[in-house]
Design a protein around this motif. Structure first.
Motif, short mmCIF file in Angstrom:
data_model
loop_
_atom_site.label_atom_id
_atom_site.label_comp_id
_atom_site.label_asym_id
_atom_site.label_seq_id
_atom_site.Cartn_x
_atom_site.Cartn_y
_atom_site.Cartn_z
N THR A 36 0.85 -1.20 0.00
CA THR A 36 0.00 0.00 0.00
C THR A 36 0.88 1.24 0.00
O THR A 36 2.04 1.19 0.42
N VAL A 37 0.31 2.34 -0.47
CA VAL A 37 1.02 3.61 -0.43
C VAL A 37 0.01 4.75 -0.36
O VAL A 37 -1.02 4.71 -1.04
N THR A 38 0.28 5.71 0.52
CA THR A 38 -0.53 6.93 0.60
C THR A 38 0.43 8.12 0.63
O THR A 38 1.55 8.01 1.12
N VAL A 39 -0.03 9.23 0.09
CA VAL A 39 0.80 10.43 0.02
C VAL A 39 -0.04 11.64 0.38
O VAL A 39 -1.17 11.78 -0.08
N VAL A 40 0.54 12.52 1.19
CA VAL A 40 -0.06 13.82 1.47
C VAL A 40 0.97 14.86 1.04
O VAL A 40 2.12 14.84 1.52
N VAL A 41 0.56 15.74 0.14
CA VAL A 41 1.45 16.78 -0.37
C VAL A 41 1.04 18.11 0.25
O VAL A 41 -0.15 18.42 0.32
N ASP A 42 2.03 18.88 0.67
CA ASP A 42 1.79 20.21 1.23
C ASP A 42 2.80 21.16 0.59
O ASP A 42 3.92 21.32 1.09
N GLY A 43 2.40 21.73 -0.54
CA GLY A 43 3.30 22.63 -1.26
C GLY A 43 4.50 21.87 -1.81
O GLY A 43 4.36 20.95 -2.58
N GLY A 44 5.69 22.26 -1.34
CA GLY A 44 6.92 21.64 -1.82
C GLY A 44 7.41 20.50 -0.96
O GLY A 44 8.56 20.05 -1.10
N THR A 45 6.56 20.02 -0.04
CA THR A 45 6.94 18.87 0.79
C THR A 45 5.84 17.81 0.69
O THR A 45 4.71 18.10 0.32
N ALA A 46 6.21 16.59 1.03
CA ALA A 46 5.25 15.49 0.99
C ALA A 46 5.63 14.46 2.04
O ALA A 46 6.80 14.28 2.35
N ARG A 47 4.61 13.79 2.55
CA ARG A 47 4.83 12.63 3.44
C ARG A 47 4.17 11.44 2.78
O ARG A 47 2.99 11.47 2.44
N LEU A 48 4.95 10.39 2.61
CA LEU A 48 4.48 9.15 2.01
C LEU A 48 4.56 8.06 3.07
O LEU A 48 5.53 7.97 3.81
N VAL A 49 3.51 7.24 3.14
CA VAL A 49 3.53 6.07 4.01
C VAL A 49 3.27 4.86 3.11
O VAL A 49 2.24 4.77 2.45
N GLY A 50 4.24 3.98 3.07
CA GLY A 50 4.14 2.80 2.23
C GLY A 50 4.38 1.53 3.04
O GLY A 50 5.22 1.52 3.93
N ARG A 51 3.64 0.51 2.71
CA ARG A 51 3.84 -0.79 3.34
C ARG A 51 4.40 -1.74 2.28
O ARG A 51 3.86 -1.81 1.17
N VAL A 52 5.45 -2.44 2.67
CA VAL A 52 6.11 -3.37 1.77
C VAL A 52 6.45 -4.65 2.51
O VAL A 52 6.49 -4.69 3.74
#
Length: 127
Positions: free
Chosen positions: A73-89
């Motif tokens: 799974t992967v989710t991403v939250v973008v805030d302007g020029g930054t982003a936080r991604l949470v991925g399960r592998v």
């Protein structure tokens, strides 16, 4: 923000993450070096934190040999020029000789640098 631009931006971050996963699976420290900020840190599941140079040196020394990575799974939250991604592998690797599967959740912070998304830090934990 334009909804399609938001989707495109999230996909750019996911593409950077997937390039990271592929480079890890291939043991490609040259590609990883280019994908990671010079100040990048990796926090292992043990809580130990490694600087970029130390982690890449461990990969080069084959103290950790990745054999494959399966994205779940992967989710991403973008805030302007930054982003936080949470991925399960699920990773398959050798650390002490015998292959072992691990379920890892990677929380990665990215920053847009020129036209690319560069990883600033990664925190791994089991799931």
């Amino acid at each position: 923000m334009n909804p399609s631009a938001d989707v495109n931006t999230r996909m750019e971050v996911i593409d950077a993450y997937r390039a990271h996963l592929h480079a890890m699976a291939d043991g490609d420290t040259v590609a990883l070096d280019a994908l990671l900020d010079d100040g990048f840190t990796l926090t292992q599941t043990t809580g130990d934190r490694q600087a970029k140079a130390e982690w890449l040196a461990d990969l080069r020394a084959a103290t950790f040999v990745p054999l494959g990575i399966e994205e779940k799974t992967v989710t991403v939250v973008v805030d302007g020029g930054t982003a936080r991604l949470v991925g399960r592998v699920i990773t398959r690797a050798t650390g002490d000789g015998a292959p072992e599967d691990q379920r890892l959740q990677l929380t990665m912070d990215y920053a847009r640098v020129r036209d690319s998304w560069i990883a600033l830090r990664s925190v791994a934990r089991s799931w």
